[in-house]
Enzyme design. Structure first.
Site, PDB file in Angstrom:
ATOM      1  CG  ASP A  29     -40.434 -25.152 -22.308  1.00 20.77           C
ATOM      2  OD1 ASP A  29     -40.316 -26.333 -21.931  1.00 20.77           O
ATOM      3  OD2 ASP A  29     -39.719 -24.654 -23.210  1.00 20.77           O
ATOM      4  CG  HIS A  45     -30.357 -33.308 -10.006  1.00 18.87           C
ATOM      5  ND1 HIS A  45     -30.443 -32.496 -11.122  1.00 18.87           N
ATOM      6  CD2 HIS A  45     -30.020 -34.533 -10.444  1.00 18.87           C
ATOM      7  CE1 HIS A  45     -30.162 -33.215 -12.192  1.00 18.87           C
ATOM      8  NE2 HIS A  45     -29.890 -34.455 -11.814  1.00 18.87           N
ATOM      9  CG  HIS A  96     -33.836 -31.177 -12.444  1.00 19.41           C
ATOM     10  ND1 HIS A  96     -33.011 -30.611 -11.469  1.00 19.41           N
ATOM     11  CD2 HIS A  96     -35.076 -31.182 -11.912  1.00 19.41           C
ATOM     12  CE1 HIS A  96     -33.735 -30.304 -10.393  1.00 19.41           C
ATOM     13  NE2 HIS A  96     -35.006 -30.638 -10.650  1.00 19.41           N
ATOM     14  CG  HIS A  98     -38.566 -31.545 -17.148  1.00 19.52           C
ATOM     15  ND1 HIS A  98     -37.347 -32.186 -17.238  1.00 19.52           N
ATOM     16  CD2 HIS A  98     -39.034 -31.439 -18.416  1.00 19.52           C
ATOM     17  CE1 HIS A  98     -37.072 -32.443 -18.506  1.00 19.52           C
ATOM     18  NE2 HIS A  98     -38.077 -32.018 -19.244  1.00 19.52           N
ATOM     19  CG  HIS A 100     -43.022 -30.898 -20.788  1.00 18.69           C
ATOM     20  ND1 HIS A 100     -42.353 -29.939 -21.523  1.00 18.69           N
ATOM     21  CD2 HIS A 100     -42.143 -31.918 -20.632  1.00 18.69           C
ATOM     22  CE1 HIS A 100     -41.128 -30.367 -21.802  1.00 18.69           C
ATOM     23  NE2 HIS A 100     -40.974 -31.571 -21.267  1.00 18.69           N
TER      24      HIS A 100
HETATM   25  P1  5GP Z   1     -37.447 -32.268 -22.296  1.00 15.49           P
HETATM   26  O1  5GP Z   1     -37.181 -32.283 -23.769  1.00 15.49           O
HETATM   27  O2  5GP Z   1     -36.211 -32.611 -21.493  1.00 15.49           O
HETATM   28  O3  5GP Z   1     -38.655 -33.063 -21.896  1.00 15.49           O
HETATM   29  O4  5GP Z   1     -37.856 -30.783 -21.947  1.00 15.49           O
HETATM   30  C1  5GP Z   1     -36.946 -29.801 -21.583  1.00 15.49           C
HETATM   31  C2  5GP Z   1     -37.643 -28.487 -21.738  1.00 15.49           C
HETATM   32  O5  5GP Z   1     -36.893 -27.515 -21.058  1.00 15.49           O
HETATM   33  C3  5GP Z   1     -37.780 -28.028 -23.181  1.00 15.49           C
HETATM   34  O6  5GP Z   1     -39.163 -27.845 -23.487  1.00 15.49           O
HETATM   35  C4  5GP Z   1     -36.995 -26.717 -23.228  1.00 15.49           C
HETATM   36  O7  5GP Z   1     -37.600 -25.742 -24.037  1.00 15.49           O
HETATM   37  C5  5GP Z   1     -36.954 -26.312 -21.764  1.00 15.49           C
HETATM   38  N1  5GP Z   1     -35.774 -25.554 -21.380  1.00 15.49           N
HETATM   39  C6  5GP Z   1     -34.468 -25.862 -21.651  1.00 15.49           C
HETATM   40  N2  5GP Z   1     -33.652 -24.940 -21.120  1.00 15.49           N
HETATM   41  C7  5GP Z   1     -34.449 -24.032 -20.485  1.00 15.49           C
HETATM   42  C8  5GP Z   1     -34.183 -22.835 -19.740  1.00 15.49           C
HETATM   43  O8  5GP Z   1     -33.044 -22.425 -19.545  1.00 15.49           O
HETATM   44  N3  5GP Z   1     -35.251 -22.172 -19.234  1.00 15.49           N
HETATM   45  C9  5GP Z   1     -36.546 -22.609 -19.434  1.00 15.49           C
HETATM   46  N4  5GP Z   1     -37.530 -21.878 -18.888  1.00 15.49           N
HETATM   47  N5  5GP Z   1     -36.832 -23.729 -20.122  1.00 15.49           N
HETATM   48  C10 5GP Z   1     -35.795 -24.431 -20.643  1.00 15.49           C
HETATM   49 ZN    ZN Z   2     -30.905 -30.538 -11.505  1.00 12.51          ZN
END
Ligand code: 5GP
Ligand code: ZN
Length: 112
Positions: A29, A45, A96, A98, A100
């Site tokens: 991340d 996707h 998309h 994901h 964690h």
């Molecule tokens: P969400 O909030 O959607 O569950 O988590 C998205 C995660 O993607 C966040 O923890 C954010 O830091 C990470 N993230 C967003 N853009 C990028 C990127 O360009 N590269 C990487 N490695 N992580 C990203």
């Molecule tokens: Zn995607």
């Protein structure tokens, strides 16, 4: 489609990869919230957990097959957390799917 994780998957956006196969990519991340913070994504996707169905659930199976192996490689022998945020109320910022992987310290017990 303007999807940052599709951009990472196709190599347009750089990332720090920790695991890759034909179906799944895992990378660090960009804004880690724990000493180990890895995102595991399907290479095709899928918008969120809300879009998992009988046709794509094999991807989830593969992701969850790989998570323990990634965790072991990262040294998370004392446990870790797996989270997926879904939609607006779930706090999903990247649309998309994901998962964690968070670990490397004792995480707070509160989930919300
Ligand atoms: P969400 O909030 O959607 O569950 O988590 C998205 C995660 O993607 C966040 O923890 C954010 O830091 C990470 N993230 C967003 N853009 C990028 C990127 O360009 N590269 C990487 N490695 N992580 C990203
Ligand atoms: Zn995607």
């Amino acid at each position: 489609m303007d999807c940052v994780f599709c951009g990472i998957i196709n190599g347009e956006i750089p990332s720090n990869k920790v695991y890759e196969d034909d179906l799944v990519l895992a990378f660090r991340d960009i804004n880690p919230e724990a000493p180990v913070h890895i995102l595991v994504v399907p290479k095709t996707h899928v918008s969120s957990c809300d879009s998992i169905d009988a046709d794509n659930s094999f991807l989830i199976s593969k992701i969850f097959e790989m998570i323990p192996q990634i965790a072991k490689k990262e040294g998370l022998s004392n446990g870790y957390r797996v989270i997926t945020n879904v939609g607006e109320d779930g706090g999903q910022s990247v649309k998309h799917l994901h998962f964690h992987i968070l670990g490397g310290k004792k995480l707070p017990v509160h989930l919300c």
